[in-house]
Motif scaffolding. Structure first.
Motif, PDB file in Angstrom:
ATOM      1  N   GLN A  64       0.862  -1.180   0.000  1.00 45.64           N
ATOM      2  CA  GLN A  64       0.000   0.000   0.000  1.00 45.64           C
ATOM      3  C   GLN A  64       0.901   1.233   0.000  1.00 45.64           C
ATOM      4  O   GLN A  64       1.827   1.310   0.790  1.00 45.64           O
ATOM      5  N   THR A  65       0.617   2.178  -0.875  1.00 45.30           N
ATOM      6  CA  THR A  65       1.432   3.386  -0.884  1.00 45.30           C
ATOM      7  C   THR A  65       1.035   4.302   0.268  1.00 45.30           C
ATOM      8  O   THR A  65       1.861   4.947   0.856  1.00 45.30           O
ATOM      9  N   VAL A  66      -0.252   4.341   0.603  1.00 40.81           N
ATOM     10  CA  VAL A  66      -0.724   5.190   1.689  1.00 40.81           C
ATOM     11  C   VAL A  66      -1.683   4.380   2.557  1.00 40.81           C
ATOM     12  O   VAL A  66      -2.645   3.818   2.061  1.00 40.81           O
ATOM     13  N   ALA A  67      -1.403   4.320   3.827  1.00 45.29           N
ATOM     14  CA  ALA A  67      -2.317   3.691   4.781  1.00 45.29           C
ATOM     15  C   ALA A  67      -2.686   4.794   5.772  1.00 45.29           C
ATOM     16  O   ALA A  67      -1.961   5.046   6.726  1.00 45.29           O
ATOM     17  N   LEU A  68      -3.784   5.479   5.502  1.00 50.97           N
ATOM     18  CA  LEU A  68      -4.181   6.622   6.318  1.00 50.97           C
ATOM     19  C   LEU A  68      -4.375   6.218   7.777  1.00 50.97           C
ATOM     20  O   LEU A  68      -5.060   5.240   8.068  1.00 50.97           O
ATOM     21  N   GLY A  69      -3.751   6.968   8.667  1.00 49.84           N
ATOM     22  CA  GLY A  69      -3.869   6.708  10.092  1.00 49.84           C
ATOM     23  C   GLY A  69      -2.864   5.718  10.645  1.00 49.84           C
ATOM     24  O   GLY A  69      -2.810   5.505  11.851  1.00 49.84           O
ATOM     25  N   ALA A  70      -2.064   5.103   9.785  1.00 44.15           N
ATOM     26  CA  ALA A  70      -1.079   4.117  10.249  1.00 44.15           C
ATOM     27  C   ALA A  70       0.047   4.812  11.007  1.00 44.15           C
ATOM     28  O   ALA A  70       0.495   5.889  10.608  1.00 44.15           O
ATOM     29  N   ILE A  71       0.499   4.186  12.091  1.00 43.78           N
ATOM     30  CA  ILE A  71       1.646   4.724  12.818  1.00 43.78           C
ATOM     31  C   ILE A  71       2.948   4.077  12.350  1.00 43.78           C
ATOM     32  O   ILE A  71       4.030   4.540  12.681  1.00 43.78           O
ATOM     33  N   LEU A  72       2.819   3.001  11.567  1.00 46.29           N
ATOM     34  CA  LEU A  72       3.993   2.282  11.091  1.00 46.29           C
ATOM     35  C   LEU A  72       3.603   1.425   9.896  1.00 46.29           C
ATOM     36  O   LEU A  72       2.515   0.846   9.877  1.00 46.29           O
ATOM     37  N   GLN A  73       4.478   1.380   8.885  1.00 49.36           N
ATOM     38  CA  GLN A  73       4.300   0.456   7.769  1.00 49.36           C
ATOM     39  C   GLN A  73       5.539  -0.415   7.683  1.00 49.36           C
ATOM     40  O   GLN A  73       6.655   0.059   7.821  1.00 49.36           O
ATOM     41  N   LEU A  74       5.318  -1.720   7.468  1.00 55.22           N
ATOM     42  CA  LEU A  74       6.397  -2.694   7.395  1.00 55.22           C
ATOM     43  C   LEU A  74       6.304  -3.487   6.101  1.00 55.22           C
ATOM     44  O   LEU A  74       5.252  -3.511   5.464  1.00 55.22           O
ATOM     45  N   ASN A  75       7.376  -4.180   5.771  1.00 54.66           N
ATOM     46  CA  ASN A  75       7.398  -5.084   4.628  1.00 54.66           C
ATOM     47  C   ASN A  75       6.977  -4.361   3.343  1.00 54.66           C
ATOM     48  O   ASN A  75       6.101  -4.817   2.623  1.00 54.66           O
ATOM     49  N   ASP A  76       7.610  -3.232   3.105  1.00 53.15           N
ATOM     50  CA  ASP A  76       7.336  -2.418   1.909  1.00 53.15           C
ATOM     51  C   ASP A  76       5.873  -2.017   1.798  1.00 53.15           C
ATOM     52  O   ASP A  76       5.314  -1.946   0.709  1.00 53.15           O
ATOM     53  N   GLY A  77       5.220  -1.781   2.920  1.00 54.41           N
ATOM     54  CA  GLY A  77       3.829  -1.337   2.920  1.00 54.41           C
ATOM     55  C   GLY A  77       2.800  -2.449   2.911  1.00 54.41           C
ATOM     56  O   GLY A  77       1.600  -2.181   2.852  1.00 54.41           O
ATOM     57  N   LYS A  78       3.233  -3.712   3.005  1.00 54.92           N
ATOM     58  CA  LYS A  78       2.268  -4.818   3.030  1.00 54.92           C
ATOM     59  C   LYS A  78       1.628  -4.983   4.398  1.00 54.92           C
ATOM     60  O   LYS A  78       0.622  -5.660   4.538  1.00 54.92           O
ATOM     61  N   ILE A  79       2.235  -4.390   5.423  1.00 58.27           N
ATOM     62  CA  ILE A  79       1.683  -4.440   6.783  1.00 58.27           C
ATOM     63  C   ILE A  79       1.647  -3.018   7.318  1.00 58.27           C
ATOM     64  O   ILE A  79       2.646  -2.298   7.257  1.00 58.27           O
TER      65      ILE A  79
END
Length: 194
Positions: free
Chosen positions: A68-83
């Motif tokens: 995912q390029t943008v996960a609104l509200g996320a405090i952290l993205q892992l695994n190139d945005g897959k988590i």
């Protein structure tokens, strides 16, 4: 001196009636509160020091099939945005895979289970020769490592991340196993308050 009727005193100082209290559903009740890995967890085998992951309420992770390029509200993205890790409670209508988050003890770093499990057999035991016993335990080999043929990454056959963690005990009883650890993705430096 002033006197008040007892009824007035009870009305003034009585607590209001409390409506029925309903607790929110524990979305992740199928996940353990704590995951221990290392020498304590493996019956005292001479492995590295034991570590512990503790489930952290008030946060959850969404596992996407594609980055995912943008996960609104996320405090952290892992695994190139897959988590993506979010604060709060998950939406009940969420269709993607949801997991709890854990914190590595004692430092509090965020850790997210992926559903993969790393297994290491005794030196000289080729993991491919153990395929049948691994399958009977409910897992399948995802990747064996050429440079370490006694190790592999496994995935639970059901595909359920909670099952991958819960069924580890079935791998532990294999006589030639030296170490088993669920894959927990972390980003260095991001810690949650205890």
């Amino acid at each position: 001196m002033f006197y008040f009727p007892a009824e007035y005193f009870l009305q003034v100082y009585s607590l209001p009636l409390i409506p029925e209290v309903r607790f929110q559903k524990d979305y992740f009740s199928e996940y353990p509160e704590q995951i221990r890995v290392g020498n304590d967890a493996q019956g005292g085998l001479p492995l590295r020091t034991a570590v512990s992951y503790t489930r952290k309420p008030g946060y959850y992770a969404i596992h996407y099939k594609h980055p995912q390029t943008v996960a609104l509200g996320a405090i952290l993205q892992l695994n190139d945005g897959k988590i993506a890790v979010f604060p709060g409670e998950p939406n009940q209508s969420e269709q993607r895979t949801l997991t709890p988050i854990y914190t590595l003890q004692p430092n509090g770093s965020i850790a997210v289970p992926t559903g993969l499990v790393f297994i290491r057999f005794a030196e000289g035991v080729d993991v491919k020769s153990q395929r049948e016993v691994i399958n009977r335990a409910g897992y399948e080999i995802v990747e064996s490592l050429d440079y370490a043929p006694h190790t592999a990454w496994l995935r639970v056959q059901s595909g359920n991340i909670a099952d991958a963690i819960a069924r580890i005990s079935q791998l532990k009883v294999i006589p030639t196993v030296e170490n088993i650890e669920p894959q927990m993705l972390m980003e260095r430096g991001l810690r949650l308050g205890h």
